[in-house]
Design an enzyme around this catalytic site. Structure first.
Site, mmCIF file in Angstrom:
data_model
loop_
_atom_site.group_PDB
_atom_site.id
_atom_site.type_symbol
_atom_site.label_atom_id
_atom_site.label_comp_id
_atom_site.label_asym_id
_atom_site.label_seq_id
_atom_site.Cartn_x
_atom_site.Cartn_y
_atom_site.Cartn_z
ATOM 1 N N ASP A 84 0.582 -1.137 -0.117
ATOM 2 C CA ASP A 84 -0.158 -0.001 -0.053
ATOM 3 C C ASP A 84 0.829 1.125 0.037
ATOM 4 O O ASP A 84 1.995 1.109 0.354
ATOM 5 C CB ASP A 84 -0.998 0.161 1.236
ATOM 6 C CG ASP A 84 -1.523 -1.320 1.409
ATOM 7 O OD1 ASP A 84 -1.580 -1.985 0.505
ATOM 8 O OD2 ASP A 84 -1.740 -1.507 2.512
ATOM 9 N N TYR B 56 7.147 -10.382 6.860
ATOM 10 C CA TYR B 56 6.647 -8.916 7.008
ATOM 11 C C TYR B 56 7.215 -8.567 8.406
ATOM 12 O O TYR B 56 7.107 -9.247 9.388
ATOM 13 C CB TYR B 56 5.240 -8.596 6.802
ATOM 14 C CG TYR B 56 4.512 -8.733 5.549
ATOM 15 C CD1 TYR B 56 4.729 -7.381 4.813
ATOM 16 C CD2 TYR B 56 4.405 -9.712 4.787
ATOM 17 C CE1 TYR B 56 4.204 -7.292 3.587
ATOM 18 C CE2 TYR B 56 3.577 -9.619 3.539
ATOM 19 C CZ TYR B 56 3.691 -8.414 2.943
ATOM 20 O OH TYR B 56 3.046 -8.671 1.613
#
Length: 214
Positions: free
Chosen positions: A18, A76
């Site tokens: 994003d 992540y």
């Protein structure tokens, strides 16, 4: 790449990020001819990229290889600054939480997400439909000075999934929800029952794995 190879080039990324999310280990593939030696690509492309992007290496792969479909998992990292005063140097790379986060509540919530589950309750809204069943291999927390680092490794992730997990861990740490309620949200498969999505700047794609032994 189109300029370097003097032909239209389309790149395919291993993972979406994003706006505001960082990627230390993004991987892309493309199809082109052999006019530029593979080992020269990182240097040739450098002049066309902004300073915020660096190509670390390049290698030739089999014709059928896909960075998206052939990866075995991703790592992540989400970073939180957890102290009374924010850290100006981490504003672009961390979520600032002033109130102290309960360690045991966070870890209990993380334990519930390990293994294979339907993660529909952690999927971002208005996204492209995909299989919500994912496997989380490890979820760990590390304290580095006043930074709280969450490392999450899984075989795949839904849109906004890691940010929603981070938001859930913060709600647990602030005692906004109980561990039992967190388990009920996971089992209920309803995203509206979970709290707010964590801000984008704290998230970074660290690594994409192409070997199960990694």
């Amino acid at each position: 790449l189109s300029h370097i190879f003097n032909q239209p080039i389309r790149i395919y990324g291993a993972a979406r990020t994003d706006a505001g999310v960082h990627a230390r280990g993004q991987v892309v593939n493309f199809y082109g001819d052999d006019t530029v030696p593979v080992e020269r690509i990182p240097y040739a492309i450098k002049a066309f990229l902004p300073r915020e992007i660096a190509v670390l290496s390049a290698r030739e792969m089999p014709q059928h290889f896909s960075v998206r479909h052939d990866n075995k998992g991703k790592h992540y990292r989400y970073t939180i600054v957890n102290r009374r005063v924010h850290d100006p140097f981490l504003l672009r790379y961390a979520w600032f939480i002033r109130k102290n986060l309960d360690r045991e509540a966070r870890r209990a919530g993380a334990a519930l997400l390990l293994g294979t589950h339907d993660f529909s309750a952690f999927e971002g809204q208005n996204t492209t439909p995909m299989n919500p069943v994912k496997t989380m291999y490890s979820i760990t927390f590390h304290e580095r000075g006043h930074a709280l680092v969450m490392d999450i490794v899984g075989d795949g992730f839904l849109y906004h999934m890691v940010r929603n997990m981070a938001g859930g861990f913060v709600d647990l740490g602030l005692h906004r929800i109980t561990v039992q309620r967190f388990a009920e949200i996971l089992e209920g498969l309803d995203r509206t029952k979970l709290g707010a999505t964590a801000p984008a700047q704290g998230l970074c794609l660290e690594e994409v794995f192409y070997s199960e032994e990694t």
